[in-house]
Write a protein that holds these residues in place. Structure first.
Motif, mmCIF file in Angstrom:
data_model
loop_
_atom_site.group_PDB
_atom_site.id
_atom_site.type_symbol
_atom_site.label_atom_id
_atom_site.label_comp_id
_atom_site.label_asym_id
_atom_site.label_seq_id
_atom_site.Cartn_x
_atom_site.Cartn_y
_atom_site.Cartn_z
ATOM 1 N N ALA A 1 0.837 -1.190 0.060
ATOM 2 C CA ALA A 1 -0.087 0.097 0.159
ATOM 3 C C ALA A 1 0.888 1.255 0.022
ATOM 4 O O ALA A 1 0.408 2.389 -0.718
ATOM 5 N N GLY A 2 1.869 1.151 0.791
ATOM 6 C CA GLY A 2 2.685 2.336 0.704
ATOM 7 C C GLY A 2 3.404 2.886 -0.603
ATOM 8 O O GLY A 2 3.537 3.984 -1.074
ATOM 9 N N LEU A 3 3.928 1.681 -1.420
ATOM 10 C CA LEU A 3 4.322 1.936 -2.667
ATOM 11 C C LEU A 3 3.383 2.565 -3.588
ATOM 12 O O LEU A 3 3.578 3.399 -4.411
ATOM 13 N N GLY B 1 3.128 6.151 -5.722
ATOM 14 C CA GLY B 1 3.037 6.207 -7.320
ATOM 15 C C GLY B 1 1.985 7.059 -7.467
ATOM 16 O O GLY B 1 2.032 7.595 -8.381
ATOM 17 N N TYR B 2 0.840 6.842 -6.547
ATOM 18 C CA TYR B 2 -0.238 7.890 -6.806
ATOM 19 C C TYR B 2 0.060 9.339 -6.445
ATOM 20 O O TYR B 2 -0.405 10.020 -7.152
ATOM 21 N N ILE B 3 0.975 9.616 -5.502
ATOM 22 C CA ILE B 3 1.123 10.811 -5.222
ATOM 23 C C ILE B 3 1.970 11.447 -6.411
ATOM 24 O O ILE B 3 1.951 12.394 -6.702
ATOM 25 N N LEU B 4 3.074 10.532 -6.865
ATOM 26 C CA LEU B 4 3.885 11.002 -8.184
ATOM 27 C C LEU B 4 3.209 11.262 -9.214
ATOM 28 O O LEU B 4 3.350 12.274 -9.951
ATOM 29 N N ALA B 5 2.012 10.523 -9.565
ATOM 30 C CA ALA B 5 1.300 10.693 -10.452
ATOM 31 C C ALA B 5 0.367 11.765 -10.432
ATOM 32 O O ALA B 5 0.227 12.574 -11.430
ATOM 33 N N SER B 6 -0.076 12.260 -9.228
ATOM 34 C CA SER B 6 -0.613 13.470 -9.016
ATOM 35 C C SER B 6 0.060 14.675 -9.192
ATOM 36 O O SER B 6 -0.444 15.820 -9.942
ATOM 37 N N ALA C 1 -7.074 5.138 -8.077
ATOM 38 C CA ALA C 1 -7.848 5.249 -6.615
ATOM 39 C C ALA C 1 -8.740 4.182 -6.198
ATOM 40 O O ALA C 1 -8.451 3.725 -5.221
ATOM 41 N N VAL C 2 -9.461 3.779 -7.095
ATOM 42 C CA VAL C 2 -10.076 2.506 -7.026
ATOM 43 C C VAL C 2 -9.528 1.288 -6.840
ATOM 44 O O VAL C 2 -9.820 0.542 -5.771
ATOM 45 N N GLY C 3 -8.428 1.106 -7.406
ATOM 46 C CA GLY C 3 -7.676 -0.058 -7.443
ATOM 47 C C GLY C 3 -6.518 -0.251 -6.119
ATOM 48 O O GLY C 3 -5.988 -1.203 -5.960
ATOM 49 N N MET C 4 -6.328 0.963 -5.576
ATOM 50 C CA MET C 4 -5.336 0.906 -4.513
ATOM 51 C C MET C 4 -5.864 0.121 -3.194
ATOM 52 O O MET C 4 -7.058 -0.231 -3.057
ATOM 53 N N LYS C 5 -4.591 -0.451 -2.565
ATOM 54 C CA LYS C 5 -4.934 -1.142 -1.572
ATOM 55 C C LYS C 5 -5.511 -0.536 -0.355
ATOM 56 O O LYS C 5 -6.083 -1.197 0.406
ATOM 57 N N CYS C 6 -5.254 0.949 -0.154
ATOM 58 C CA CYS C 6 -5.706 1.643 1.003
ATOM 59 C C CYS C 6 -7.042 2.140 0.759
ATOM 60 O O CYS C 6 -7.388 2.831 1.727
ATOM 61 N N THR C 7 -7.795 1.660 -0.304
ATOM 62 C CA THR C 7 -9.053 2.159 -0.286
ATOM 63 C C THR C 7 -10.012 0.954 -0.323
ATOM 64 O O THR C 7 -9.657 -0.064 -0.311
ATOM 65 N N THR C 8 -11.323 1.045 0.045
ATOM 66 C CA THR C 8 -12.183 -0.076 0.370
ATOM 67 C C THR C 8 -13.292 -0.437 -1.104
ATOM 68 O O THR C 8 -13.990 -1.369 -0.799
ATOM 69 N N CYS C 9 -12.899 0.142 -1.934
ATOM 70 C CA CYS C 9 -13.865 0.031 -3.100
ATOM 71 C C CYS C 9 -13.166 -1.343 -4.001
ATOM 72 O O CYS C 9 -12.124 -1.655 -3.803
ATOM 73 N N LEU C 10 -13.951 -2.260 -4.099
ATOM 74 C CA LEU C 10 -13.806 -3.504 -4.838
ATOM 75 C C LEU C 10 -12.940 -4.392 -3.591
ATOM 76 O O LEU C 10 -12.175 -5.296 -4.101
ATOM 77 N N ASN D 1 -6.750 -5.662 -8.250
ATOM 78 C CA ASN D 1 -5.460 -5.477 -8.707
ATOM 79 C C ASN D 1 -5.573 -5.125 -10.250
ATOM 80 O O ASN D 1 -4.444 -4.564 -10.682
ATOM 81 N N LYS D 2 -6.376 -5.787 -11.179
ATOM 82 C CA LYS D 2 -6.441 -5.411 -12.382
ATOM 83 C C LYS D 2 -6.855 -4.049 -12.702
ATOM 84 O O LYS D 2 -6.549 -3.465 -13.543
ATOM 85 N N VAL D 3 -7.798 -3.356 -11.729
ATOM 86 C CA VAL D 3 -8.089 -2.171 -11.709
ATOM 87 C C VAL D 3 -6.653 -1.300 -11.552
ATOM 88 O O VAL D 3 -6.854 -0.058 -12.480
ATOM 89 N N ALA D 4 -6.074 -1.431 -10.572
ATOM 90 C CA ALA D 4 -4.893 -0.766 -10.338
ATOM 91 C C ALA D 4 -3.924 -0.764 -11.385
ATOM 92 O O ALA D 4 -3.207 0.236 -11.770
ATOM 93 N N VAL D 5 -3.783 -2.077 -12.299
ATOM 94 C CA VAL D 5 -2.818 -2.072 -13.363
ATOM 95 C C VAL D 5 -3.347 -1.245 -14.508
ATOM 96 O O VAL D 5 -2.806 -0.653 -15.083
ATOM 97 N N ALA D 6 -4.835 -1.257 -14.645
ATOM 98 C CA ALA D 6 -5.332 -0.539 -15.745
ATOM 99 C C ALA D 6 -5.033 1.092 -15.299
ATOM 100 O O ALA D 6 -4.822 1.930 -16.354
ATOM 101 N N GLY D 7 -4.933 1.602 -14.234
ATOM 102 C CA GLY D 7 -4.896 3.122 -14.136
ATOM 103 C C GLY D 7 -3.481 3.294 -14.286
ATOM 104 O O GLY D 7 -3.162 4.368 -14.761
ATOM 105 N N GLY D 8 -2.402 2.516 -14.060
ATOM 106 C CA GLY D 8 -1.041 2.658 -14.338
ATOM 107 C C GLY D 8 -0.892 2.398 -15.798
ATOM 108 O O GLY D 8 -0.280 3.353 -16.218
#
Length: 144
Positions: free
Chosen positions: A4-6, A10-15, A99-108, A116-123
């Motif tokens: 989740a930290g990594l 990555g999300y902060i850097l993308a922002s 944001a939906v695919g991140m481990k620190c969120t409760t979506c899915l 995991n597939k949603v997180a990869v799609a965002g990347g």
């Protein structure tokens, strides 16, 4: 998958990348040229951007003019505008999907494999957006 930290890093850097993309799209310093003449007092610097052109004089005065017509703009500027807007849009959508695919969120949270597939799609969207920025035409947009 990554912890989740990594993912958060990555999300902060993308922002930050999205903020940089928006900033660079709005800047007027895409093409810079200057004219000094015989006297330093009459020196001028001309800046051309995607949305306006500006003239800065040595006295400190800055005059900017928004492009009046889309038809008067060179083709590389029109193409650059389109690619920058498309990259900004894709990066924004990528942020939402990631944001939906991140481990620190409760979506899915009930289906880890789908998450995991949603997180990869965002990347992947971030990578595609970067590809559009790399396609920008370089001819005519250099310092003179």
């Amino acid at each position: 998958m990554a912890n989740a930290g990594l993912q958060l890093l990555g999300y902060i850097l993308a922002s930050l990348g999205l903020l940089g993309l928006i900033t660079s799209t709005a800047m007027a310093e895409w093409k810079i040229s200057s004219y000094a003449g015989d006297n330093i007092i009459t020196a001028q610097a001309m800046y051309e951007g995607l949305w306006q052109s500006c003239v800065s004089q040595s006295t400190g005065q800055l005059q900017c003019k928004v492009y009046d017509s889309l038809l008067q703009i060179p083709g590389e500027v029109q193409g650059t505008r389109a690619l920058m807007i498309l990259a900004t849009f894709l990066c924004g959508i990528g942020l939402l999907i990631a944001a939906v695919g991140m481990k620190c969120t409760t979506c899915l949270s009930d289906n880890e494999e789908q998450k995991n597939k949603v997180a990869v799609a965002g990347g992947v969207l971030f990578i595609i957006a970067e590809g559009f920025v790399l396609l920008l035409p370089q001819a005519g947009m250099e310092k003179t």
